[in-house]
Scaffold this motif. Structure first.
Motif, PDB file in Angstrom:
ATOM      1  N   ILE A   5     127.871 -11.660  24.976  1.00 21.72           N
ATOM      2  CA  ILE A   5     127.054 -11.232  26.109  1.00 21.72           C
ATOM      3  C   ILE A   5     127.163  -9.719  26.295  1.00 21.72           C
ATOM      4  O   ILE A   5     128.167  -9.097  25.952  1.00 21.72           O
ATOM      5  N   GLY A   6     126.094  -9.135  26.832  1.00 21.27           N
ATOM      6  CA  GLY A   6     126.137  -7.736  27.237  1.00 21.27           C
ATOM      7  C   GLY A   6     126.269  -6.736  26.121  1.00 21.27           C
ATOM      8  O   GLY A   6     126.688  -5.596  26.353  1.00 21.27           O
ATOM      9  N   GLY A   7     125.882  -7.094  24.894  1.00 22.17           N
ATOM     10  CA  GLY A   7     125.868  -6.119  23.807  1.00 22.17           C
ATOM     11  C   GLY A   7     124.625  -5.253  23.900  1.00 22.17           C
ATOM     12  O   GLY A   7     123.538  -5.754  24.188  1.00 22.17           O
ATOM     13  N   GLY A  50     120.116  -1.098  17.428  1.00 27.78           N
ATOM     14  CA  GLY A  50     119.676  -2.366  16.870  1.00 27.78           C
ATOM     15  C   GLY A  50     120.850  -3.318  16.809  1.00 27.78           C
ATOM     16  O   GLY A  50     121.998  -2.894  16.699  1.00 27.78           O
ATOM     17  N   GLY A  51     120.558  -4.617  16.877  1.00 29.12           N
ATOM     18  CA  GLY A  51     121.613  -5.613  16.851  1.00 29.12           C
ATOM     19  C   GLY A  51     122.498  -5.504  18.070  1.00 29.12           C
ATOM     20  O   GLY A  51     123.616  -4.983  18.012  1.00 29.12           O
ATOM     21  N   GLY A  52     122.002  -6.006  19.201  1.00 34.38           N
ATOM     22  CA  GLY A  52     122.713  -5.851  20.459  1.00 34.38           C
ATOM     23  C   GLY A  52     124.139  -6.346  20.398  1.00 34.38           C
ATOM     24  O   GLY A  52     125.075  -5.639  20.779  1.00 34.38           O
ATOM     25  N   ALA A  53     124.335  -7.562  19.893  1.00 34.87           N
ATOM     26  CA  ALA A  53     125.667  -8.143  19.780  1.00 34.87           C
ATOM     27  C   ALA A  53     126.265  -7.937  18.395  1.00 34.87           C
ATOM     28  O   ALA A  53     127.441  -7.621  18.258  1.00 34.87           O
ATOM     29  N   ASN A  66     121.859 -12.373  27.134  1.00 34.11           N
ATOM     30  CA  ASN A  66     121.774 -11.096  27.856  1.00 34.11           C
ATOM     31  C   ASN A  66     122.270  -9.915  27.028  1.00 34.11           C
ATOM     32  O   ASN A  66     122.938  -9.011  27.536  1.00 34.11           O
ATOM     33  N   ASN A  67     121.922  -9.921  25.740  1.00 30.03           N
ATOM     34  CA  ASN A  67     122.124  -8.748  24.898  1.00 30.03           C
ATOM     35  C   ASN A  67     120.798  -8.000  24.800  1.00 30.03           C
ATOM     36  O   ASN A  67     119.726  -8.612  24.854  1.00 30.03           O
ATOM     37  N   ASN A  68     120.848  -6.684  24.655  1.00 27.59           N
ATOM     38  CA  ASN A  68     119.584  -5.935  24.626  1.00 27.59           C
ATOM     39  C   ASN A  68     119.728  -4.654  23.811  1.00 27.59           C
ATOM     40  O   ASN A  68     120.812  -4.062  23.752  1.00 27.59           O
ATOM     41  N   VAL A  69     118.616  -4.263  23.178  1.00 24.75           N
ATOM     42  CA  VAL A  69     118.595  -3.038  22.379  1.00 24.75           C
ATOM     43  C   VAL A  69     117.279  -2.297  22.591  1.00 24.75           C
ATOM     44  O   VAL A  69     116.281  -2.884  23.024  1.00 24.75           O
ATOM     45  N   GLY A  93     117.557  -8.026  19.459  1.00 26.45           N
ATOM     46  CA  GLY A  93     118.232  -8.027  20.752  1.00 26.45           C
ATOM     47  C   GLY A  93     119.643  -8.565  20.692  1.00 26.45           C
ATOM     48  O   GLY A  93     120.557  -8.017  21.302  1.00 26.45           O
ATOM     49  N   ALA A  94     119.833  -9.653  19.941  1.00 25.66           N
ATOM     50  CA  ALA A  94     121.177 -10.215  19.753  1.00 25.66           C
ATOM     51  C   ALA A  94     121.752  -9.851  18.390  1.00 25.66           C
ATOM     52  O   ALA A  94     122.889  -9.411  18.285  1.00 25.66           O
ATOM     53  N   ILE A  95     120.947 -10.047  17.318  1.00 23.85           N
ATOM     54  CA  ILE A  95     121.450  -9.830  15.953  1.00 23.85           C
ATOM     55  C   ILE A  95     120.416  -9.075  15.126  1.00 23.85           C
ATOM     56  O   ILE A  95     119.225  -9.400  15.141  1.00 23.85           O
TER      57      ILE A  95
END
Length: 208
Positions: free
Chosen positions: A72-74, A85-88, A104-107, A112-114
């Motif tokens: 979460i939160g990346g 790029g790649g929030g998490a 809830n990861n964001n870029v 957003g996540a990977i």
């Protein structure tokens, strides 16, 4: 991991419901392979980027398996030549994820996540509430991607691929990719090769 050969790190069940809070990403560089196992924690365990950092980067040539974690939160801020790029997670090696949740990861760019540009396998994973300002609200793939028994829903891609953006080779097996949002390809925006196995629910696909 320092010992020769493949390594396994197992999280004890006493860590149930807890989290590791990060302000810098964790880099994995293990060419022999490392498994990080959180499945003993029945109440879950999360890694949080606190909306200031990416969580993991799996480096070129590295082999990593992660089981039973939340991410979460990346926010995609990291090192080694790939930011926004790649929030998490950014995967540049070989990565296997199972029973993981991304929320809830964001870029400001892609994934957003990977973001994946190598080999990524996902099994029994859930993606919800992740955002990319450009491509792939949950996942942006420029490598080889396999999803099996996964759910990708409620994610947003600002340009294309609310759930998944695919510029590589992707296989979706017995999975749900539905209820995501984007101007082009609300659920999947495919530019290259997309394979389907078994029974899938993909609501809005743009491309092949």
């Amino acid at each position: 991991a320092a010992s020769p050969g493949p390594d396994t790190i197992t999280f004890d069940s006493s860590l149930n419901g807890q989290a590791i809070l990060l302000t810098n990403q964790i880099e994995i560089a293990d060419t022999n392979g490392v498994t990080i196992d959180g499945t003993a924690m029945t109440s879950g365990f999360a890694f949080s980027g606190l909306n200031v950092s990416r969580i993991f980067q799996n480096l070129t040539g590295s082999i990593a398996t992660l089981k039973g974690f939340g991410f979460i939160g990346g926010n995609g801020t990291g090192t080694n030549g790939f930011n926004n790029g790649g929030g998490a997670i950014v995967n540049n090696g070989t990565m296997i994820l199972s029973r993981c949740t991304f929320y809830n990861n964001n870029v400001s760019l892609t994934g957003g996540a990977i973001y994946n540009d190598s080999v990524l396998s996902l099994t029994n994973c859930t993606f919800y509430g992740n955002t990319a300002s450009a491509l792939g609200g949950a996942i942006a793939n420029d490598g080889t991607l396999a999803l099996t028994h996964c759910t990708v829903s409620g994610n947003y891609g600002g340009s294309a691929g609310g759930g998944i953006y695919n510029g590589g080779v992707a296989t979706v097996a017995n999975s749900i990719v539905s209820g995501n949002t984007s101007p082009t390809g609300a659920d999947i925006r495919n530019f290259t090769i997309m394979n389907y196995i078994g029974t899938n629910l993909v609501a809005v696909l743009t491309g092949n």
